[in-house]
Motif scaffolding. Structure first.
Motif, mmCIF file in Angstrom:
data_model
loop_
_atom_site.group_PDB
_atom_site.id
_atom_site.type_symbol
_atom_site.label_atom_id
_atom_site.label_comp_id
_atom_site.label_asym_id
_atom_site.label_seq_id
_atom_site.Cartn_x
_atom_site.Cartn_y
_atom_site.Cartn_z
ATOM 1 N N UNK A 41 -1.259 -24.641 10.593
ATOM 2 C CA UNK A 41 -1.611 -23.416 11.317
ATOM 3 C C UNK A 41 -0.763 -22.232 10.847
ATOM 4 N N UNK A 42 0.520 -22.477 10.627
ATOM 5 C CA UNK A 42 1.397 -21.388 10.187
ATOM 6 C C UNK A 42 1.031 -20.931 8.779
ATOM 7 N N UNK A 43 0.548 -21.859 7.948
ATOM 8 C CA UNK A 43 0.174 -21.524 6.577
ATOM 9 C C UNK A 43 -0.952 -20.495 6.541
ATOM 10 N N UNK A 44 -1.771 -20.459 7.562
ATOM 11 C CA UNK A 44 -2.859 -19.471 7.610
ATOM 12 C C UNK A 44 -2.311 -18.042 7.715
ATOM 13 N N UNK A 45 -1.140 -17.907 8.287
ATOM 14 C CA UNK A 45 -0.592 -16.579 8.544
ATOM 15 C C UNK A 45 0.562 -16.196 7.610
ATOM 16 N N UNK A 46 1.232 -17.186 7.039
ATOM 17 C CA UNK A 46 2.445 -16.916 6.256
ATOM 18 C C UNK A 46 2.213 -15.953 5.090
ATOM 19 N N UNK A 47 1.177 -16.139 4.255
ATOM 20 C CA UNK A 47 0.988 -15.188 3.145
ATOM 21 C C UNK A 47 0.801 -13.756 3.627
ATOM 22 N N UNK A 48 0.077 -13.574 4.726
ATOM 23 C CA UNK A 48 -0.145 -12.231 5.260
ATOM 24 C C UNK A 48 1.154 -11.600 5.742
ATOM 25 N N UNK A 49 2.050 -12.420 6.309
ATOM 26 C CA UNK A 49 3.343 -11.909 6.764
ATOM 27 C C UNK A 49 4.146 -11.349 5.593
ATOM 28 N N UNK A 50 4.172 -12.111 4.490
ATOM 29 C CA UNK A 50 4.917 -11.670 3.312
ATOM 30 C C UNK A 50 4.285 -10.419 2.721
ATOM 31 N N UNK A 51 2.952 -10.402 2.609
ATOM 32 C CA UNK A 51 2.268 -9.244 2.036
ATOM 33 C C UNK A 51 2.475 -7.996 2.878
ATOM 34 N N UNK A 52 2.396 -8.138 4.200
ATOM 35 C CA UNK A 52 2.597 -6.987 5.092
ATOM 36 C C UNK A 52 4.000 -6.431 4.943
ATOM 37 N N UNK A 53 4.983 -7.322 4.866
ATOM 38 C CA UNK A 53 6.362 -6.878 4.684
ATOM 39 C C UNK A 53 6.540 -6.124 3.373
ATOM 40 N N UNK A 54 5.988 -6.665 2.290
ATOM 41 C CA UNK A 54 6.145 -6.033 0.991
ATOM 42 C C UNK A 54 5.443 -4.686 0.926
ATOM 43 N N UNK A 55 4.250 -4.606 1.509
ATOM 44 C CA UNK A 55 3.548 -3.320 1.514
ATOM 45 C C UNK A 55 4.337 -2.283 2.309
ATOM 46 N N UNK A 56 4.876 -2.693 3.452
ATOM 47 C CA UNK A 56 5.666 -1.768 4.259
ATOM 48 C C UNK A 56 6.925 -1.329 3.518
ATOM 49 N N UNK A 57 7.597 -2.283 2.861
ATOM 50 C CA UNK A 57 8.819 -1.961 2.128
ATOM 51 C C UNK A 57 8.544 -0.983 0.993
ATOM 52 N N UNK A 58 7.456 -1.193 0.258
ATOM 53 C CA UNK A 58 7.149 -0.312 -0.860
ATOM 54 C C UNK A 58 6.733 1.081 -0.399
ATOM 55 N N UNK A 59 5.951 1.152 0.689
ATOM 56 C CA UNK A 59 5.514 2.453 1.176
ATOM 57 C C UNK A 59 6.672 3.267 1.726
ATOM 58 N N UNK A 60 7.609 2.614 2.370
ATOM 59 C CA UNK A 60 8.791 3.322 2.873
ATOM 60 C C UNK A 60 9.643 3.832 1.722
ATOM 61 N N UNK A 61 9.628 3.107 0.592
ATOM 62 C CA UNK A 61 10.477 3.458 -0.548
ATOM 63 C C UNK A 61 9.841 4.470 -1.493
ATOM 64 N N UNK A 62 8.671 5.017 -1.163
ATOM 65 C CA UNK A 62 8.025 5.997 -2.042
ATOM 66 C C UNK A 62 8.907 7.236 -2.156
ATOM 67 N N UNK A 63 9.277 7.661 -3.366
ATOM 68 C CA UNK A 63 10.089 8.876 -3.535
ATOM 69 C C UNK A 63 9.371 10.094 -2.966
ATOM 70 N N UNK A 64 10.117 11.061 -2.494
ATOM 71 C CA UNK A 64 9.514 12.233 -1.869
ATOM 72 C C UNK A 64 8.636 13.014 -2.833
ATOM 73 N N UNK A 65 8.939 12.943 -4.119
ATOM 74 C CA UNK A 65 8.173 13.692 -5.115
ATOM 75 C C UNK A 65 6.892 12.972 -5.545
ATOM 76 N N UNK A 66 6.652 11.761 -5.015
ATOM 77 C CA UNK A 66 5.481 10.993 -5.395
ATOM 78 C C UNK A 66 4.640 10.671 -4.164
ATOM 79 N N UNK A 67 3.324 10.530 -4.381
ATOM 80 C CA UNK A 67 2.444 10.239 -3.252
ATOM 81 C C UNK A 67 2.314 8.748 -2.983
ATOM 82 N N UNK A 68 2.652 7.911 -3.981
ATOM 83 C CA UNK A 68 2.498 6.471 -3.814
ATOM 84 C C UNK A 68 3.319 5.751 -4.873
ATOM 85 N N UNK A 69 3.451 4.426 -4.675
ATOM 86 C CA UNK A 69 4.110 3.568 -5.656
ATOM 87 C C UNK A 69 3.100 2.532 -6.121
#
Length: 289
Positions: A63-91
């Motif tokens: 049951x946990x395996x159904x959700x684990x990949x999404x947890x990692x992906x959500x974390x990574x997407x959030x981490x990358x979006x927060x780290x976008x330099x101010x001079x850039x619109x995206x990473x």
């Protein structure tokens, strides 16, 4: 929840045992066991059954395996979006296995910089399996690999059908009679090439073998796109009547991308460059172009 606990859980599922997962994660088996105990304590459920053959999932683990990949992906997407330099619109994070960074990944980065100047770029070079893992985890947006195994949530697209061709160095050198074999991690050309003697040198990195032949002489199978410049300059020549081998390359990306339009645009550029790289070389077999 510590995301490393989830990564460790997924590593055990992929490896089939705590021991192999520890090797993949480059940590001790004790550390892996401790992480899983912590995760099981947080979930209040046992996730694995350990046996002589490795480790299998409990019903709670399934049951946990159904959700684990999404947890990692959500974390990574959030981490990358927060780290976008101010001079850039995206990473945009891209990656390729070692044999594909030159020239394909390099040319793609140049294309992206010209056509997406407001996007910050991150480029990674790993082994094929690591590239796929990083795309699955959401760390890399688009990966380029030769051996692309389908995984849930990932799209795999044939990028180009490269060819492995047999070339030889034209300069006289200490290795002019050597056959250099590249260990590509699969069955392709794992034995002797047709008409060749036992390899005098075996390497696990194509550019290293190619550099050796350019300096010392010898023959070996290499990607056509990587030897094109040297065929044109006359430092290499195609061996007459030697068979070629198809070696397809794939683009891999996550269906749950946080910026589908950016990924689509980057893929368009990658396809264009791949078509250019796959164009026939203007060279005579056994002679200079």
């Amino acid at each position: 929840m510590d995301i490393e606990l989830v990564r460790t859980f997924l590593a055990i599922v992929a490896a089939g045992s705590f021991v192999r997962a520890a090797d993949r994660l480059n940590v001790s088996q004790t550390a892996v066991s401790a992480r899983i105990r912590t995760l099981e304590a947080q979930l209040r459920r046992r996730l694995f059954i350990r046996n002589k053959g490795g480790a299998s999932l409990t019903s709670a683990g399934e049951q946990f395996l159904r959700h684990a990949p999404s947890l990692v992906q959500l974390w990574e997407r959030a981490r990358q979006e927060v780290a976008v330099p101010e001079s850039r619109r995206a990473v945009l994070s891209v990656g390729a296995e070692h044999s594909l960074w030159d020239p394909l990944l390099l040319r793609w980065l140049l294309w992206l910089r010209r056509h997406q100047p407001d996007v910050a770029l991150r480029a990674h070079v790993f082994l094929s399996e690591r590239v796929l893992d990083q795309v699955a985890d959401g760390i890399i947006d688009i990966g380029i690999v030769y051996a692309a195994r389908h995984r849930p949530g990932l799209r795999v697209e044939l990028l180009m059908e490269e060819r492995l061709v047999l070339v030889r160095g034209t300069a006289a050198g200490i290795g002019r009679d050597d056959y250099v074999q590249v260990d590509r991690g699969d069955e392709l050309l794992s034995g002797n090439a047709p008409g060749q003697q036992e390899p005098s040198l075996v390497v696990d990195l194509g550019p290293l073998g190619l550099g050796y032949i350019l300096e010392a002489g010898g023959t070996g199978y290499f990607r056509l796109s990587s030897v094109k410049p040297h065929l044109r300059s006359g430092r290499l020549e195609l061996v007459p009547n030697a068979p070629d081998f198809l070696y397809p390359a794939y683009a891999v990306f996550n269906e749950a991308s946080s910026d589908p339009s950016l990924v689509a645009s980057a893929l368009d550029g990658l396809r264009k460059i791949a078509r250019e790289e796959a164009s026939p070389v203007r060279a005579r077999r056994g002679g200079r172009p």
